[in-house]
Motif scaffolding. Sequence first.
Motif, mmCIF file in Angstrom:
data_model
loop_
_atom_site.group_PDB
_atom_site.id
_atom_site.type_symbol
_atom_site.label_atom_id
_atom_site.label_comp_id
_atom_site.label_asym_id
_atom_site.label_seq_id
_atom_site.Cartn_x
_atom_site.Cartn_y
_atom_site.Cartn_z
ATOM 1 N N THR A 51 42.727 -10.514 21.348
ATOM 2 C CA THR A 51 43.745 -11.140 20.514
ATOM 3 C C THR A 51 43.554 -10.606 19.098
ATOM 4 N N MET A 52 44.653 -10.290 18.450
ATOM 5 C CA MET A 52 44.594 -9.843 17.063
ATOM 6 C C MET A 52 45.461 -10.757 16.215
ATOM 7 N N ALA A 53 45.141 -10.818 14.950
ATOM 8 C CA ALA A 53 45.857 -11.749 14.088
ATOM 9 C C ALA A 53 45.816 -11.295 12.638
ATOM 10 N N TRP A 54 46.727 -11.838 11.875
ATOM 11 C CA TRP A 54 46.723 -11.700 10.425
ATOM 12 C C TRP A 54 46.416 -13.061 9.812
ATOM 13 N N TYR A 55 45.493 -13.045 8.873
ATOM 14 C CA TYR A 55 45.172 -14.213 8.069
ATOM 15 C C TYR A 55 45.447 -13.856 6.608
ATOM 16 N N ARG A 56 45.516 -14.873 5.775
ATOM 17 C CA ARG A 56 45.647 -14.618 4.346
ATOM 18 C C ARG A 56 44.864 -15.656 3.560
ATOM 19 N N GLN A 57 44.477 -15.242 2.370
ATOM 20 C CA GLN A 57 43.742 -16.147 1.498
ATOM 21 C C GLN A 57 44.232 -15.966 0.068
ATOM 22 N N VAL A 65 45.455 -12.177 -0.358
ATOM 23 C CA VAL A 65 44.810 -11.058 0.336
ATOM 24 C C VAL A 65 45.025 -11.289 1.818
ATOM 25 N N TYR A 66 45.554 -10.286 2.494
ATOM 26 C CA TYR A 66 45.847 -10.379 3.921
ATOM 27 C C TYR A 66 44.758 -9.658 4.712
ATOM 28 N N TYR A 67 44.228 -10.364 5.714
ATOM 29 C CA TYR A 67 43.135 -9.845 6.519
ATOM 30 C C TYR A 67 43.570 -9.688 7.974
ATOM 31 N N CYS A 68 43.120 -8.617 8.568
ATOM 32 C CA CYS A 68 43.312 -8.373 9.990
ATOM 33 C C CYS A 68 42.084 -8.907 10.734
ATOM 34 N N ALA A 69 42.331 -9.523 11.894
ATOM 35 C CA ALA A 69 41.234 -10.057 12.699
ATOM 36 C C ALA A 69 41.369 -9.600 14.142
ATOM 37 N N TYR A 70 40.239 -9.391 14.788
ATOM 38 C CA TYR A 70 40.196 -8.908 16.187
ATOM 39 C C TYR A 70 39.172 -9.747 16.936
ATOM 40 N N ARG A 71 39.579 -10.293 18.079
ATOM 41 C CA ARG A 71 38.653 -11.072 18.896
ATOM 42 C C ARG A 71 38.819 -10.686 20.353
ATOM 43 N N PRO A 72 37.754 -10.209 20.982
ATOM 44 C CA PRO A 72 37.821 -9.908 22.414
ATOM 45 C C PRO A 72 38.059 -11.184 23.206
ATOM 46 N N LEU A 73 38.773 -11.075 24.299
ATOM 47 C CA LEU A 73 39.061 -12.227 25.155
ATOM 48 C C LEU A 73 37.764 -12.842 25.640
#
Length: 117
Positions: A33-39, A92-100
Amino acid sequence: QVQLVESGGGLVQAGGSLRLSCSASGNTDCISTMAWYRQAPGKERELVAGITEGGTTNNADSVKGRFTISRDNAKNTLYLQMNSLKPEDTAVYYCAYRPLGSTQTWWGQGTQVTVSS
């Protein structure tokens, strides 16, 4: 190890658009799963949008109808199309990656998005 590199941030006027990209490399041969977060300054990091390997998405209410998340699995790249930007989208926008099935989340270094009024 997974390395994530974001690009596409910048300064834009309210109502404008930007497209963020996140290129993943390293140990990416797994369902994820991948996602965008921001702070934003003085605020906690928040989820903007997420997408599964199969393309199922979820967006924060604050960006629904304006932002679109997508991914190209063949290129190991995540995108965020941001339209109708508002000053409150500045962060600031961050990319996130999490293996299933994993509790490990990998993060990019972040890219600044600034929306002027």
